[in-house]
Design a protein around this motif. Structure first.
Motif, PDB file in Angstrom:
ATOM      1  N   ASP A 199       0.849  -1.193   0.000  1.00  0.00           N
ATOM      2  CA  ASP A 199       0.000   0.000   0.000  1.00  0.00           C
ATOM      3  C   ASP A 199       0.881   1.239   0.000  1.00  0.00           C
ATOM      4  O   ASP A 199       2.041   1.193   0.405  1.00  0.00           O
ATOM      5  CB  ASP A 199      -0.915  -0.003   1.225  1.00  0.00           C
ATOM      6  CG  ASP A 199      -1.989   1.075   1.140  1.00  0.00           C
ATOM      7  OD1 ASP A 199      -2.578   1.240   0.056  1.00  0.00           O
ATOM      8  OD2 ASP A 199      -2.237   1.758   2.150  1.00  0.00           O
ATOM      9  N   ASP A 300      -4.412  -3.028  -4.398  1.00  0.00           N
ATOM     10  CA  ASP A 300      -5.665  -2.512  -4.922  1.00  0.00           C
ATOM     11  C   ASP A 300      -5.523  -2.229  -6.415  1.00  0.00           C
ATOM     12  O   ASP A 300      -4.518  -2.585  -7.040  1.00  0.00           O
ATOM     13  CB  ASP A 300      -6.122  -1.274  -4.148  1.00  0.00           C
ATOM     14  CG  ASP A 300      -5.130  -0.109  -4.250  1.00  0.00           C
ATOM     15  OD1 ASP A 300      -4.386  -0.038  -5.254  1.00  0.00           O
ATOM     16  OD2 ASP A 300      -5.098   0.724  -3.326  1.00  0.00           O
ATOM     17  N   ARG A 371      -5.900  -8.999  -6.468  1.00  0.00           N
ATOM     18  CA  ARG A 371      -6.374  -7.615  -6.375  1.00  0.00           C
ATOM     19  C   ARG A 371      -7.581  -7.495  -5.458  1.00  0.00           C
ATOM     20  O   ARG A 371      -8.526  -8.275  -5.535  1.00  0.00           O
ATOM     21  CB  ARG A 371      -6.693  -7.073  -7.763  1.00  0.00           C
ATOM     22  CG  ARG A 371      -5.437  -6.966  -8.596  1.00  0.00           C
ATOM     23  CD  ARG A 371      -5.661  -6.494 -10.010  1.00  0.00           C
ATOM     24  NE  ARG A 371      -4.373  -6.498 -10.685  1.00  0.00           N
ATOM     25  CZ  ARG A 371      -3.532  -5.474 -10.695  1.00  0.00           C
ATOM     26  NH1 ARG A 371      -3.867  -4.343 -10.095  1.00  0.00           N
ATOM     27  NH2 ARG A 371      -2.374  -5.562 -11.306  1.00  0.00           N
ATOM     28  N   LEU A 372      -7.507  -6.478  -4.587  1.00  0.00           N
ATOM     29  CA  LEU A 372      -8.587  -6.231  -3.643  1.00  0.00           C
ATOM     30  C   LEU A 372      -9.864  -5.807  -4.368  1.00  0.00           C
ATOM     31  O   LEU A 372      -9.793  -5.094  -5.370  1.00  0.00           O
ATOM     32  CB  LEU A 372      -8.191  -5.117  -2.672  1.00  0.00           C
ATOM     33  CG  LEU A 372      -7.126  -5.451  -1.634  1.00  0.00           C
ATOM     34  CD1 LEU A 372      -6.492  -4.172  -1.104  1.00  0.00           C
ATOM     35  CD2 LEU A 372      -7.726  -6.257  -0.499  1.00  0.00           C
ATOM     36  N   SER A 374     -13.102  -3.485  -4.969  1.00  0.00           N
ATOM     37  CA  SER A 374     -13.300  -2.049  -4.751  1.00  0.00           C
ATOM     38  C   SER A 374     -14.023  -1.795  -3.440  1.00  0.00           C
ATOM     39  O   SER A 374     -14.847  -2.605  -3.004  1.00  0.00           O
ATOM     40  CB  SER A 374     -14.122  -1.458  -5.903  1.00  0.00           C
ATOM     41  OG  SER A 374     -13.480  -1.655  -7.138  1.00  0.00           O
ATOM     42  N   ASN A 377     -10.959  -1.325   1.631  1.00  0.00           N
ATOM     43  CA  ASN A 377      -9.636  -1.102   2.218  1.00  0.00           C
ATOM     44  C   ASN A 377      -9.463  -1.837   3.534  1.00  0.00           C
ATOM     45  O   ASN A 377      -8.339  -2.080   3.980  1.00  0.00           O
ATOM     46  CB  ASN A 377      -9.414   0.404   2.452  1.00  0.00           C
ATOM     47  CG  ASN A 377      -9.148   1.146   1.159  1.00  0.00           C
ATOM     48  OD1 ASN A 377      -8.687   0.549   0.192  1.00  0.00           O
ATOM     49  ND2 ASN A 377      -9.442   2.424   1.134  1.00  0.00           N
ATOM     50  N   ASN A 380      -7.164  -4.784   3.828  1.00  0.00           N
ATOM     51  CA  ASN A 380      -5.713  -4.612   3.701  1.00  0.00           C
ATOM     52  C   ASN A 380      -5.115  -4.209   5.054  1.00  0.00           C
ATOM     53  O   ASN A 380      -5.303  -3.084   5.515  1.00  0.00           O
ATOM     54  CB  ASN A 380      -5.398  -3.530   2.661  1.00  0.00           C
ATOM     55  CG  ASN A 380      -3.922  -3.481   2.308  1.00  0.00           C
ATOM     56  OD1 ASN A 380      -3.085  -4.074   2.983  1.00  0.00           O
ATOM     57  ND2 ASN A 380      -3.586  -2.780   1.241  1.00  0.00           N
TER      58      ASN A 380
END
Length: 447
Positions: A199, A300, A371-372, A374, A377, A380
C-alpha cells in the motif's frame, strides 16, 4: 508660480501615499480575476529577468506579499503559464462543494458498515432505516435524503425490490468480485502460502498530535491498533511538505528493505497523481527478489498498479489498427469485414491477451498478484500498519521538517512488531468473515 503650485501638489500626493492603509489580502474564497492573474505572470517574468538566481519559494512569497493573493493561486497561475504560455479566465460560477466531497474514506467505509450491520441482524436496510441509523451516529455528518441518495449511488449500492420494500444491496459485479477475492484469499491461506500486502500513503511533515485520549467514551473515527486494542486519538494537523510512502508486509512484519519514500511536489491534493506506472514498476521489481517463494501479493486497483501489458483495440480504435492487431495474433480473413465484425473477434480474444505489467512481473518471478475488491480497504492490514506508523510520527514530531519526519518514519516502522502485524491480519480476517456472512444472508433472504 506654476512650478511652485505643481511642486506643492506633488508634496501633497507624496504625503497621501505615506498615509495609505496597508495592503489588503485578497479575501479567502474570492475569485482571482484575469487582471490579477496577468499581474502575477508579469511579476513572475520581471523577477525572473532581474533576479534569475532567486529560488522559486522566495519568489512566490514576494509576489504574495506584494499582491495579497494567496500562494496556492500564485503557484497554480505560474504553473499554468509555464505549461501553456497563457492564462485562463476564472470560472465565475463557483460550485458549492457537495457533501460527497466533504466525506472521506473513513466516512464512506462507515456508511457501508451501517448497511452491512443491518443485513447481519437480518433487518431489511430500507432507505429510511439506513438514513436514520446514519444520522444517529455522531461520528458521521448529518445527511439529507438527496445527499444521502447521491452518496449511496457513488458507493455502488443499488436498491432492489423485495416484496413491498426497496432494500439496499450492492451491484452484482462488486458482489461477484468480492466473493471471488474471498474464495481466493481463503484458499491461499489454507495452502500456507506467504501473503504480502502492499500500500501507499501520504504523510504530512507538518502533522502533529495534540493529545492521546484513552477514554473509550470519546467518539473519534481515526483509530490506531496496537496489540488488538483500539485507542482513540485526536489530531491537530499543521501545514508542511509531504512524503509519499510505499511499503509491503506480511504476518512476519514489514519487508526488510521494502520502504520507498520520496517528497511530494504538491502541497495538497491527490498524491496518486504524482505516481506513475514506471515509478511503481521500478519499486515492485526491486522487492520481488526479497519475497518468500511462491508468495501472494495483494494490492488494490490504483491506475499505476494496473498498466496494461498490451493495448487491446477498443471501439474508438481505427479499423486499420484493429485489423493489424488481429493479424498480429494470427487471425486473418478471406473476405472484407466490417469494423463491428472485427470488434466481435477482438472481444473473443481479449481474455487471452488482457494482462497487467505488474502481474506478469510477479508471475515470471514465481508469485501471484491478487487484487482487492473495490471499496474494501479494510481487507488490507497495511492500512492499520500505516495508522500505527503515522501515529508515532505525529506524537514525536517536533521540527515538522522532511528530514526529521523521514527519520521518525523509519523508527516507527521498526517499532511495528510481528505481533502487531498478526493482530492487523486477524482484524482483517474478522472483517472478511463478516462480509462473507452478509453476502450469504442477502443471498438467502432475496432468493
Amino acid at each position: 508660480m506654476i512650478m511652485s503650485d505643481n511642486h506643492n501638489k506633488w508634496d501633497v500626493m507624496d504625503d497621501d501615499i505615506v498615509r495609505l492603509s496597508p495592503k489588503r489580502k485578497n479575501p479567502s474564497g474570492k475569485l482571482v480575476s484575469s487582471g490579477q492573474r496577468e499581474i502575477i505572470v508579469n511579476m513572475y517574468k520581471d523577477i525572473r529577468s532581474k533576479h534569475p538566481e532567486m529560488k522559486y519559494k522566495p519568489m512566490i512569497l514576494e509576489i504574495n506579499q506584494t499582491t495579497g493573493i494567496g500562494r496556492q493561486t500564485i503557484c497554480s497561475t505560474i504553473s499554468e503559464y509555464r505549461r501553456t504560455g497563457t492564462i485562463s479566465s476564472p470560472i465565475k460560477k463557483r460550485n458549492r462543494s457537495s457533501l460527497l466531497s466533504q466525506t472521506d474514506d473513513l466516512d464512506r467505509n462507515t456508511l457501508r458498515k451501517k448497511v452491512y450491520s443491518l443485513w447481519l441482524r437480518r433487518v431489511l436496510p430500507t432507505n429510511d432505516r439506513i438514513l436514520a441509523e446514519v444520522n444517529k451516529d455522531p461520528a458521521l455528518p448529518k445527511f439529507k435524503r438527496t445527499d444521502f441518495d447521491n452518496i449511496i449511488k457513488n458507493l455502488d449500492f443499488v436498491f432492489t425490490k423485495f416484496k413491498q420494500h426497496s432494500v439496499l444491496t450492492e451491484s452484482e459485479d462488486l458482489i461477484v468480485c468480492r466473493r471471488n477475492y474471498l474464495n481466493d484469499i481463503r484458499k491461499y491461506r489454507e495452502e500456507d502460502r506467504t501473503i504480502y500486502y502492499l500500500d501507499e500513503t501520504l504523510l504530512n511533515a507538518g502533522d502533529f498530535m495534540d493529545q492521546v485520549l484513552k477514554n473509550k467514551s470519546v467518539v473519534h473515527k481515526h483509530k490506531a491498533f496496537n496489540k488488538g486494542i483500539k485507542t482513540e486519538v485526536e489530531n491537530l494537523t499543521g501545514n508542511g511538505n509531504h512524503l509519499i510512502l510505499f511499503h509491503i508486509g506480511s504476518n512476519k512484519g514489514f519487508l526488510k528493505g521494502g520502504l520507498l519514500c520520496f517528497e511530494s511536489k504538491m502541497s495538497s491534493g491527490d498524491y496518486h497523481d504524482e505516481i506513475n506506472g514506471d515509478h511503481f514498476k521500478e519499486w515492485f521489481e526491486s522487492i520481488l527478489p526479497r519475497l518468500e517463494p511462491n508468495s501472494i501479493v495483494v494490492m488494490d486497483n490504483a491506475p499505476y498498479h494496473s498498466i496494461k501489458a498490451e493495448q487491446i483495440p477498443t471501439p474508438s480504435s481505427k479499423k486499420a489498427e484493429i485489423l493489424e492487431w488481429l493479424n498480429s495474433k494470427g487471425v486473418t480473413f478471406d473476405k472484407p469485414m466490417l469494423k463491428l465484425q472485427l470488434l466481435v473477434k477482438v472481444r473473443e480474444l481479449r481474455p487471452r491477451f488482457s494482462s497487467y505489467v505488474i502481474d506478469n512481473l510477479a508471475t515470471n518471478s514465481g508469485h501471484t498478484v491478487l487484487r482487492l475488491p473495490s471499496y474494501h480497504n479494510e481487507f488490507n492490514p497495511m492500512k492499520l500498519a500505516w495508522e500505527m506508523v503515522k501515529g508515532y510520527v505525529k506524537r514525536n514530531n517536533e521540527t515538522f521538517k522532511i528530514d526529521s519526519s523521514l527519520l521518525l518514519v523509519n523508527t516507527a516502522i521498526e517499532r511495528v512488531t510481528t505481533e502487531n502485524w498478526k493482530n492487523f491480519i486477524n482484524n482483517v480476517i474478522e472483517e472478511e468473515n463478516k462480509i462473507w456472512m452478509v453476502d450469504d444472508i442477502i443471498d438467502e433472504i432475496l432468493d
